[in-house]
Design a protein around this motif. Structure first.
Motif, PDB file in Angstrom:
ATOM      1  N   THR A 151      -8.162  -5.090   2.923  1.00  0.00           N
ATOM      2  CA  THR A 151      -7.035  -5.054   3.864  1.00  0.00           C
ATOM      3  C   THR A 151      -7.526  -4.769   5.285  1.00  0.00           C
ATOM      4  O   THR A 151      -8.567  -4.148   5.489  1.00  0.00           O
ATOM      5  N   VAL A 198      -3.085   0.198  -3.930  1.00  0.00           N
ATOM      6  CA  VAL A 198      -3.090  -1.034  -3.131  1.00  0.00           C
ATOM      7  C   VAL A 198      -2.877  -2.209  -4.071  1.00  0.00           C
ATOM      8  O   VAL A 198      -3.673  -2.426  -4.996  1.00  0.00           O
ATOM      9  N   THR A 231       0.857  -1.186   0.000  1.00  0.00           N
ATOM     10  CA  THR A 231       0.000   0.000   0.000  1.00  0.00           C
ATOM     11  C   THR A 231       0.891   1.234   0.000  1.00  0.00           C
ATOM     12  O   THR A 231       1.830   1.317   0.789  1.00  0.00           O
TER      13      THR A 231
END
Length: 345
Positions: free
Chosen positions: A165, A139, A83
């Motif tokens: 996530t 991401v 990320t």
């Protein structure tokens, strides 16, 4: 307001947590929650036998908690997801995808064909040179990681409707639901990692994952005081960073490792501040099992010079009176699962 018709499942290295809510994302009520220990090494393994063991543990937890749906939203481990918030010049939609792929290739240590890449424009601003720059959240999740989790869920007879996530879920539960939240750093103190996320104007604007968590703290206590690991965990939970207890011996054992986390938080704050001088972090919200250590709030507040509080994921959720105290006490372990349960799908 969309009705909630799934449950949230947080498969951690140390424990599996689930939460089922009903109603809508804006007016949710508690149905059930539960947690189970994760079978050792299960998440690190690729063998069907180990994955089946994990699936069986999930199945048992679902049954024990009396979950009433097989539709599930599950979390992916932050430490295995890439990320990044990147700055880019203002681009057209057509130019964006090429630029995003190029940016992602710079920091994802895997071929682009092996990851699922998603992105979101967070903000744009005009600089002193009159040029517009955008901040974009990228991401990248390895496809084999996603497939492994989907396989585990199918083995557990569940119907996965989404995966996301841990950070996205925790932010939803602990920061985004509160109107007008100040710029907040969410610190998730897990068993094997500590995840840092800055949320500005209700959007994720910075993330970092540190490979140090509760297990490293417990090992330090075990080594210093000559304990077995299980005994060290109990001492750590009881005395933590409260130096007035047990002549400060447990605190002295934890401190060197915990200070590694503190220094990483300081570095993250400094980096974020250099990019966003106009939107300073005003508070730190703690979540994750290790955030329950005695003395941790005071220790961090003094070390960082910021307001520090323990996040309560149940805020605004109708809880049954007879178990509300227990749920609030265990709130730090349920942050991700509550966020998953609240996801609009």
């Amino acid at each position: 307001m969309p009705a909630i018709n799934h449950f949230g499942l947080d498969i951690g290295t140390h424990s599996i947590k689930l939460v089922q809510l009903t109603g809508s994302t804006q007016a949710a009520s508690f149905v059930t929650a539960g947690q189970f220990q994760t079978p050792p090494q299960a998440l690190l393994s690729e063998s069907d036998e180990d994955l089946q063991q994990l699936a069986t543990a999930i199945k048992n937890l679902v049954k024990e908690a009396k979950v009433t749906t097989n539709r599930v939203v599950a979390s992916l481990p932050e430490s295995q997801i890439f990320t990044r918030v990147v700055e880019m010049p203002q681009l057209s939609k057509q130019e964006m995808q090429t630029a995003i792929d190029y940016e992602a290739e710079q920091y994802v240590p895997l071929p682009m064909t092996e990851v699922t890449l998603t992105w979101q424009v967070l903000s744009s601003r005009v600089g002193a040179d009159k040029k517009t720059t955008m901040e974009v959240l990228l991401v990248a999740a390895p496809k084999n990681l996603i497939n492994k989790y989907l396989k585990i869920l199918k083995m557990a007879d569940l119907n996965p409707v989404s995966v996301e996530t841990e950070t996205t879920a925790a932010v939803r539960a602990l920061v985004q639901r509160v109107e007008g939240s100040p710029t907040t750093m969410l610190v998730s103190l897990g068993a094997s990692t500590t995840d840092l996320t800055v949320v500005t104007d209700n959007q994720i604007s910075f993330t970092r994952s540190i490979a140090t968590g509760g297990v490293a703290l417990a090992r330090s206590v075990a080594n210093d005081l000559g304990f077995e690991l299980d005994q060290a965990v109990e001492y750590m939970k009881t005395y933590g960073l409260d130096s007035t207890q047990l002549e400060g011996k447990v605190t002295a054992a934890i401190k060197p490792v915990f200070d590694v986390i503190v220094n990483e938080i300081r570095r993250a704050l400094a980096f974020y501040q250099s990019k966003h001088p106009d939107k300073p972090v005003k508070r730190v919200v703690l979540t994750g099992g290790t955030s329950k250590l005695p003395g941790v709030v005071i220790y961090l507040a003094e070390a960082l010079g910021l307001e520090v509080q323990i996040g309560n994921p149940w805020d605004g959720i109708a809880l049954p009176q007879q178990i509300s105290k227990k749920l609030i006490d265990e709130g730090t372990t349920y942050g991700v699962a509550v966020g998953l349960a609240l996801k609009q799908v």
